[in-house]
Motif scaffolding. Structure first.
Motif, PDB file in Angstrom:
ATOM      1  N   PHE A 142       0.829  -1.207   0.000  1.00  0.00           N
ATOM      2  CA  PHE A 142       0.000   0.000   0.000  1.00  0.00           C
ATOM      3  C   PHE A 142       0.865   1.259   0.000  1.00  0.00           C
ATOM      4  N   PHE A 143       1.903   1.289   0.850  1.00  0.00           N
ATOM      5  CA  PHE A 143       2.742   2.486   0.939  1.00  0.00           C
ATOM      6  C   PHE A 143       3.518   2.728  -0.354  1.00  0.00           C
ATOM      7  N   LYS A 144       3.846   1.680  -1.056  1.00  0.00           N
ATOM      8  CA  LYS A 144       4.512   1.858  -2.348  1.00  0.00           C
ATOM      9  C   LYS A 144       3.551   2.506  -3.350  1.00  0.00           C
ATOM     10  N   ARG A 145       2.292   2.078  -3.318  1.00  0.00           N
ATOM     11  CA  ARG A 145       1.314   2.621  -4.259  1.00  0.00           C
ATOM     12  C   ARG A 145       0.913   4.049  -3.898  1.00  0.00           C
ATOM     13  N   VAL A 146       0.695   4.300  -2.604  1.00  0.00           N
ATOM     14  CA  VAL A 146       0.257   5.631  -2.207  1.00  0.00           C
ATOM     15  C   VAL A 146       1.393   6.646  -2.349  1.00  0.00           C
ATOM     16  N   SER A 147       2.635   6.161  -2.405  1.00  0.00           N
ATOM     17  CA  SER A 147       3.766   7.067  -2.651  1.00  0.00           C
ATOM     18  C   SER A 147       3.627   7.745  -4.007  1.00  0.00           C
ATOM     19  N   LEU A 148       3.046   7.044  -4.972  1.00  0.00           N
ATOM     20  CA  LEU A 148       2.821   7.635  -6.293  1.00  0.00           C
ATOM     21  C   LEU A 148       1.817   8.782  -6.197  1.00  0.00           C
ATOM     22  N   LEU A 149       0.769   8.587  -5.385  1.00  0.00           N
ATOM     23  CA  LEU A 149      -0.217   9.651  -5.184  1.00  0.00           C
ATOM     24  C   LEU A 149       0.449  10.895  -4.605  1.00  0.00           C
ATOM     25  N   TRP A 150       1.299  10.697  -3.581  1.00  0.00           N
ATOM     26  CA  TRP A 150       1.919  11.843  -2.932  1.00  0.00           C
ATOM     27  C   TRP A 150       2.993  12.482  -3.800  1.00  0.00           C
ATOM     28  N   ALA A 151       3.590  11.726  -4.680  1.00  0.00           N
ATOM     29  CA  ALA A 151       4.525  12.328  -5.633  1.00  0.00           C
ATOM     30  C   ALA A 151       3.783  13.307  -6.531  1.00  0.00           C
ATOM     31  N   ILE A 152       2.564  12.942  -6.942  1.00  0.00           N
ATOM     32  CA  ILE A 152       1.740  13.836  -7.761  1.00  0.00           C
ATOM     33  C   ILE A 152       1.333  15.070  -6.957  1.00  0.00           C
ATOM     34  N   VAL A 153       0.954  14.865  -5.675  1.00  0.00           N
ATOM     35  CA  VAL A 153       0.580  15.986  -4.810  1.00  0.00           C
ATOM     36  C   VAL A 153       1.716  16.998  -4.723  1.00  0.00           C
ATOM     37  N   PHE A 154       2.927  16.522  -4.500  1.00  0.00           N
ATOM     38  CA  PHE A 154       4.069  17.434  -4.379  1.00  0.00           C
ATOM     39  C   PHE A 154       4.402  18.111  -5.703  1.00  0.00           C
ATOM     40  N   LEU A 155       4.253  17.403  -6.804  1.00  0.00           N
ATOM     41  CA  LEU A 155       4.522  18.010  -8.108  1.00  0.00           C
ATOM     42  C   LEU A 155       3.528  19.146  -8.400  1.00  0.00           C
TER      43      LEU A 155
END
Length: 220
Positions: A142-155
């Motif tokens: 889950f944390f690997k997948r949600v890391s992609l979401l937060w990468a988008i948030v920061f971008l």
């Protein structure tokens, strides 16, 4: 078979999540603004940095764990302060946290290959998950997948604040970027919690907020 895992009461979760955010971000920002408006740019820089230094020093003296987010934010704040004092430019001082959004996004993506990505370590500062949940294989996925979401948030946050910084005064930038950033982060948190609960339920794991009945009886 359904596994029931109890998380701390909602009040405890809010306190644990709010304390590192207040200590590492909001208080230094408020100190900078107060000193900046009353004593000048350099005083604002030193006030923000001094607060972070005191926060870390206090934990070292008391031998308490230093939150990862406080360490990261302080290291970045040192770099910002050096540049700010050297150049005397408020634009360059605030450009750095804007660029840091892109750096965080990159770090989240780079650490996807680790057993525990960066986001999982940062999550420990906001919510102490029980060992039975932290070590679960699906939790790691889950944390690997949600890391992609937060990468988008920061971008997105980085691109937005960069546009505001280039077109607004320091005061307007602080107001608009702070409100916009925390709104975006808040949306990311809500989405992450919904995804987390849905993901765990699909693995037969039910999450319940609050102490188990037996623990509540002992407390009472």
């Amino acid at each position: 078979m359904t596994t029931l895992i109890h998380l701390p009461p909602i009040g405890s979760l809010l306190r644990q999540a709010g304390r590192p955010l207040l200590e590492s971000t909001l208080i230094p920002l408020a100190l900078f603004w107060v000193l900046f408006t009353h004593a000048g740019f350099d005083a604002g820089l030193l006030a923000a940095l001094s607060w972070s230094a005191v926060a870390i020093g206090r934990r070292l003296v008391l031998r308490r764990r230093i939150p990862a987010i406080l360490i990261v934010s302080t290291v970045l704040l040192v770099a910002r302060t050096v540049v700010g004092l050297w150049t005397g430019s408020a634009f360059l001082y605030f450009l750095q946290p804007t660029v840091q959004n892109f750096v965080f996004a990159l770090l989240l993506l780079v650490t996807l290959g680790f057993d525990r990505p960066l986001l999982a370590k940062l999550a420990d500062d906001f919510c102490a998950f029980p060992d039975s949940l932290t070590g679960h294989p699906h939790m790691k996925r889950f944390f690997k997948r949600v890391s992609l979401l937060w990468a988008i948030v920061f971008l997105v946050n980085g691109a937005t604040t960069l546009a505001v910084l280039a077109t607004q005064t320091v005061g307007n930038y602080l107001m608009v970027s702070t409100a916009g950033s925390y709104s975006l982060v808040g949306l990311g948190i809500v989405t992450s919690l919904w995804w987390f609960r849905r993901s765990m339920r699909g693995q037969g794991i039910r999450l319940r907020i609050g102490l188990p009945a037996a623990a509540r009886m002992r407390v009472g």
